[in-house]
Scaffold this motif. Structure first.
Motif, PDB file in Angstrom:
ATOM      1  N   GLN A   1     -49.571  30.684 -30.506  1.00 20.95           N
ATOM      2  CA  GLN A   1     -49.312  31.767 -31.448  1.00 20.95           C
ATOM      3  C   GLN A   1     -47.813  32.007 -31.486  1.00 20.95           C
ATOM      4  O   GLN A   1     -47.176  32.230 -30.465  1.00 20.95           O
ATOM      5  N   GLY A   2     -47.221  31.941 -32.653  1.00 20.75           N
ATOM      6  CA  GLY A   2     -45.797  32.147 -32.802  1.00 20.75           C
ATOM      7  C   GLY A   2     -45.496  33.439 -33.525  1.00 20.75           C
ATOM      8  O   GLY A   2     -46.388  34.222 -33.822  1.00 20.75           O
ATOM      9  N   ASP A   3     -44.234  33.654 -33.780  1.00 21.42           N
ATOM     10  CA  ASP A   3     -43.821  34.785 -34.592  1.00 21.42           C
ATOM     11  C   ASP A   3     -42.623  34.344 -35.430  1.00 21.42           C
ATOM     12  O   ASP A   3     -42.190  33.197 -35.345  1.00 21.42           O
ATOM     13  N   PHE A   4     -42.091  35.226 -36.214  1.00 24.88           N
ATOM     14  CA  PHE A   4     -40.997  34.914 -37.134  1.00 24.88           C
ATOM     15  C   PHE A   4     -39.847  34.196 -36.427  1.00 24.88           C
ATOM     16  O   PHE A   4     -39.347  33.181 -36.900  1.00 24.88           O
ATOM     17  N   PHE A   5     -39.414  34.733 -35.296  1.00 23.41           N
ATOM     18  CA  PHE A   5     -38.262  34.176 -34.597  1.00 23.41           C
ATOM     19  C   PHE A   5     -38.596  32.863 -33.903  1.00 23.41           C
ATOM     20  O   PHE A   5     -37.853  31.889 -34.007  1.00 23.41           O
ATOM     21  N   LEU A   6     -39.713  32.828 -33.224  1.00 27.26           N
ATOM     22  CA  LEU A   6     -40.117  31.618 -32.514  1.00 27.26           C
ATOM     23  C   LEU A   6     -40.402  30.475 -33.491  1.00 27.26           C
ATOM     24  O   LEU A   6     -40.059  29.323 -33.221  1.00 27.26           O
ATOM     25  N   ASN A   7     -40.986  30.795 -34.624  1.00 27.90           N
ATOM     26  CA  ASN A   7     -41.288  29.757 -35.616  1.00 27.90           C
ATOM     27  C   ASN A   7     -40.031  29.046 -36.113  1.00 27.90           C
ATOM     28  O   ASN A   7     -40.080  27.879 -36.480  1.00 27.90           O
ATOM     29  N   GLN A   8     -38.877  29.742 -36.114  1.00 23.30           N
ATOM     30  CA  GLN A   8     -37.635  29.088 -36.519  1.00 23.30           C
ATOM     31  C   GLN A   8     -37.261  27.964 -35.554  1.00 23.30           C
ATOM     32  O   GLN A   8     -36.773  26.919 -35.973  1.00 23.30           O
ATOM     33  N   LEU A   9     -37.506  28.191 -34.279  1.00 24.51           N
ATOM     34  CA  LEU A   9     -37.223  27.139 -33.303  1.00 24.51           C
ATOM     35  C   LEU A   9     -38.288  26.052 -33.316  1.00 24.51           C
ATOM     36  O   LEU A   9     -37.972  24.871 -33.182  1.00 24.51           O
ATOM     37  N   ILE A  10     -39.529  26.433 -33.474  1.00 24.87           N
ATOM     38  CA  ILE A  10     -40.607  25.445 -33.505  1.00 24.87           C
ATOM     39  C   ILE A  10     -40.388  24.467 -34.661  1.00 24.87           C
ATOM     40  O   ILE A  10     -40.526  23.261 -34.502  1.00 24.87           O
ATOM     41  N   THR A  11     -40.006  25.001 -35.814  1.00 28.35           N
ATOM     42  CA  THR A  11     -39.822  24.161 -37.003  1.00 28.35           C
ATOM     43  C   THR A  11     -38.397  23.642 -37.170  1.00 28.35           C
ATOM     44  O   THR A  11     -38.167  22.699 -37.920  1.00 28.35           O
ATOM     45  N   GLY A  12     -37.434  24.283 -36.489  1.00 34.38           N
ATOM     46  CA  GLY A  12     -36.029  23.917 -36.687  1.00 34.38           C
ATOM     47  C   GLY A  12     -35.480  24.455 -37.992  1.00 34.38           C
ATOM     48  O   GLY A  12     -34.486  23.962 -38.505  1.00 34.38           O
ATOM     49  N   HIS A  13     -36.100  25.477 -38.530  1.00 34.34           N
ATOM     50  CA  HIS A  13     -35.701  26.061 -39.821  1.00 34.34           C
ATOM     51  C   HIS A  13     -35.006  27.403 -39.613  1.00 34.34           C
ATOM     52  O   HIS A  13     -34.565  27.712 -38.523  1.00 34.34           O
ATOM     53  N   GLY A  14     -34.911  28.190 -40.668  1.00 34.30           N
ATOM     54  CA  GLY A  14     -34.322  29.530 -40.589  1.00 34.30           C
ATOM     55  C   GLY A  14     -32.829  29.492 -40.361  1.00 34.30           C
ATOM     56  O   GLY A  14     -32.098  28.827 -41.077  1.00 34.30           O
ATOM     57  N   THR A  15     -32.369  30.186 -39.324  1.00 30.21           N
ATOM     58  CA  THR A  15     -30.938  30.291 -39.065  1.00 30.21           C
ATOM     59  C   THR A  15     -30.387  29.133 -38.239  1.00 30.21           C
ATOM     60  O   THR A  15     -29.228  29.157 -37.847  1.00 30.21           O
ATOM     61  N   VAL A  16     -31.180  28.126 -37.967  1.00 30.01           N
ATOM     62  CA  VAL A  16     -30.712  26.963 -37.215  1.00 30.01           C
ATOM     63  C   VAL A  16     -29.694  26.208 -38.080  1.00 30.01           C
ATOM     64  O   VAL A  16     -29.962  25.859 -39.226  1.00 30.01           O
ATOM     65  N   GLY A  17     -28.503  25.975 -37.518  1.00 29.01           N
ATOM     66  CA  GLY A  17     -27.388  25.393 -38.270  1.00 29.01           C
ATOM     67  C   GLY A  17     -27.706  24.098 -38.997  1.00 29.01           C
ATOM     68  O   GLY A  17     -27.310  23.901 -40.148  1.00 29.01           O
ATOM     69  N   ALA A  18     -28.399  23.180 -38.339  1.00 27.42           N
ATOM     70  CA  ALA A  18     -28.729  21.903 -38.978  1.00 27.42           C
ATOM     71  C   ALA A  18     -29.592  22.123 -40.217  1.00 27.42           C
ATOM     72  O   ALA A  18     -29.419  21.446 -41.233  1.00 27.42           O
ATOM     73  N   HIS A  19     -30.501  23.064 -40.153  1.00 27.46           N
ATOM     74  CA  HIS A  19     -31.346  23.380 -41.304  1.00 27.46           C
ATOM     75  C   HIS A  19     -30.522  24.043 -42.413  1.00 27.46           C
ATOM     76  O   HIS A  19     -30.665  23.698 -43.588  1.00 27.46           O
ATOM     77  N   GLN A  20     -29.653  24.962 -42.036  1.00 30.09           N
ATOM     78  CA  GLN A  20     -28.784  25.633 -43.010  1.00 30.09           C
ATOM     79  C   GLN A  20     -27.907  24.600 -43.742  1.00 30.09           C
ATOM     80  O   GLN A  20     -27.665  24.725 -44.935  1.00 30.09           O
TER      81      GLN A  20
END
Length: 103
Positions: free
Chosen positions: A2-21
């Motif tokens: 079970q994830g959440d908004f913040f954890l899901n960014q790391l699981i997927t490598g999305h969101g505020t992660v620089g490489a994704h940006q």
């Protein structure tokens, strides 16, 4: 898991992660610490800016544990969420020298 908004960014490598940006918004992929690519690996295992959180929440042998095991550990998840909350707060800060749109 079970994830959440913040954890899901790391699981997927999305969101505020620089490489994704960089891929999505053509922003710099670099980390605030100066590392050329901020990706999941860098955030979880290497970024010196996150050392205190990492050592507080992740197991002492975290560098030799897979991401899946780190994500599965409740104490580690708290630390990763804390890291991502700080990253999001930082991303929402106005860039020095930007005009204040409210004026």
């Amino acid at each position: 898991m079970q994830g959440d908004f913040f954890l899901n960014q790391l699981i997927t490598g999305h969101g505020t992660v620089g490489a994704h940006q960089a891929r999505l918004l053509k922003k710099s992929p670099s980390c605030q610490c100066g590392h050329p690519t901020e990706d999941r690996q860098h955030i979880i295992y290497q970024c010196p800016l996150r050392n205190s959180i990492r050592y507080k929440h992740l197991p002492p042998n975290h560098s030799s544990i897979s991401m899946n095991l780190i994500f599965a550990n409740n104490k580690s998840k708290k630390g990763l969420i804390e890291i991502m909350k700080i990253k999001l707060q930082s991303a929402l800060q106005p860039i020095e020298g930007e005009d204040d749109p409210s004026h």
